[in-house]
Design an enzyme around this catalytic site. Structure first.
Site, PDB file in Angstrom:
ATOM      1  CG  HIS A 294      -0.258   0.087   2.532  1.00  0.00           C
ATOM      2  ND1 HIS A 294      -0.072  -0.986   3.380  1.00  0.00           N
ATOM      3  CD2 HIS A 294       0.315   1.146   3.162  1.00  0.00           C
ATOM      4  CE1 HIS A 294       0.568  -0.595   4.459  1.00  0.00           C
ATOM      5  NE2 HIS A 294       0.822   0.696   4.357  1.00  0.00           N
TER       6      HIS A 294
HETATM    7  P1  TYD Z   1      -1.066  -2.507   7.724  1.00  0.00           P
HETATM    8  O1  TYD Z   1      -0.674  -1.061   7.860  1.00  0.00           O
HETATM    9  O2  TYD Z   1      -1.730  -2.910   6.432  1.00  0.00           O
HETATM   10  O3  TYD Z   1       0.203  -3.424   7.982  1.00  0.00           O
HETATM   11  P2  TYD Z   1       1.484  -3.720   7.044  1.00  0.00           P
HETATM   12  O4  TYD Z   1       1.790  -2.465   6.265  1.00  0.00           O
HETATM   13  O5  TYD Z   1       2.570  -4.089   7.995  1.00  0.00           O
HETATM   14  O6  TYD Z   1       1.125  -4.873   6.148  1.00  0.00           O
HETATM   15  O7  TYD Z   1      -1.992  -2.877   8.963  1.00  0.00           O
HETATM   16  C1  TYD Z   1      -2.387  -4.208   9.221  1.00  0.00           C
HETATM   17  C2  TYD Z   1      -3.679  -4.165   9.993  1.00  0.00           C
HETATM   18  O8  TYD Z   1      -3.490  -3.520  11.252  1.00  0.00           O
HETATM   19  C3  TYD Z   1      -4.797  -3.389   9.282  1.00  0.00           C
HETATM   20  O9  TYD Z   1      -6.011  -4.076   9.523  1.00  0.00           O
HETATM   21  C4  TYD Z   1      -4.827  -2.060   9.979  1.00  0.00           C
HETATM   22  C5  TYD Z   1      -4.351  -2.387  11.372  1.00  0.00           C
HETATM   23  N1  TYD Z   1      -3.593  -1.273  11.997  1.00  0.00           N
HETATM   24  C6  TYD Z   1      -4.159  -0.556  13.041  1.00  0.00           C
HETATM   25  O10 TYD Z   1      -5.304  -0.828  13.478  1.00  0.00           O
HETATM   26  N2  TYD Z   1      -3.442   0.462  13.608  1.00  0.00           N
HETATM   27  C7  TYD Z   1      -2.216   0.813  13.168  1.00  0.00           C
HETATM   28  O11 TYD Z   1      -1.582   1.753  13.712  1.00  0.00           O
HETATM   29  C8  TYD Z   1      -1.637   0.060  12.072  1.00  0.00           C
HETATM   30  C9  TYD Z   1      -0.276   0.375  11.540  1.00  0.00           C
HETATM   31  C10 TYD Z   1      -2.368  -0.976  11.522  1.00  0.00           C
END
Ligand code: TYD
Length: 137
Positions: free
Chosen positions: A54
């Site tokens: 993303h």
């Molecule tokens: P995501 O940012 O997509 O993780 P990565 O980039 O490591 O793959 O987040 C994963 C999940 O966690 C998504 O459902 C959103 C949630 N999340 C939160 O609730 N709070 C946060 O601060 C972060 C970073 C993620």
């Protein structure tokens, strides 16, 4: 910092000899934004794990590997770069509009992320075609 850009961050360790090392990241000095949120990623035992995939519309982040290693793939919509984060002293600043993917995690990998704002799912661009459109705006 400019949208769609990234930059390596080098932290200087304070070496306390047999008592270990300490690394510090300070706002404005090491991190080019005011840190509003910290999160970490761990238990990366699945060798097939792929994270990220993303970009953010506004959020700026600084990503560090405080233990182990992983590969970070960065994409500004035109150019891609791959880097291995394998030292707690080395990080990457990611401005808004940087598509990023993390994979190839060592099983002991712990990722630390400093973010410029609170969590907001509305700030995510999770579709690559939408990201490309965002880059050309
Ligand atoms: P995501 O940012 O997509 O993780 P990565 O980039 O490591 O793959 O987040 C994963 C999940 O966690 C998504 O459902 C959103 C949630 N999340 C939160 O609730 N709070 C946060 O601060 C972060 C970073 C993620």
């Amino acid at each position: 910092m400019k949208k769609n850009s990234w930059q390596q961050i080098n932290l200087k360790p304070i070496k306390d000899g047999i008592d270990g090392y300490l690394c510090v990241a300070e706002n404005a000095i090491d991190i080019p934004f005011s840190v509003q949120r910290v999160y970490y990623i761990y238990n990366l035992n699945n060798p097939e794990a792929v994270r990220g995939k993303h970009a953010h519309k506004e959020l700026e982040q600084a990503i560090f590997c405080v233990n182990g290693s992983f590969e970070l793939w960065l994409d500004d919509g035109l150019m891609q770069e791959q880097t291995t984060l394998d030292s707690p002293e080395k990080g990457v600043y990611m401005g808004a509009g940087v598509w990023h993917v993390m994979n190839n995690f060592s099983s002991d990998c712990v990722i630390l992320v400093l973010a410029s704002d609170f969590f907001d799912e509305q700030d995510y661009i999770r579709d690559y075609a939408e990201f490309k459109e965002f880059c050309h705006k």
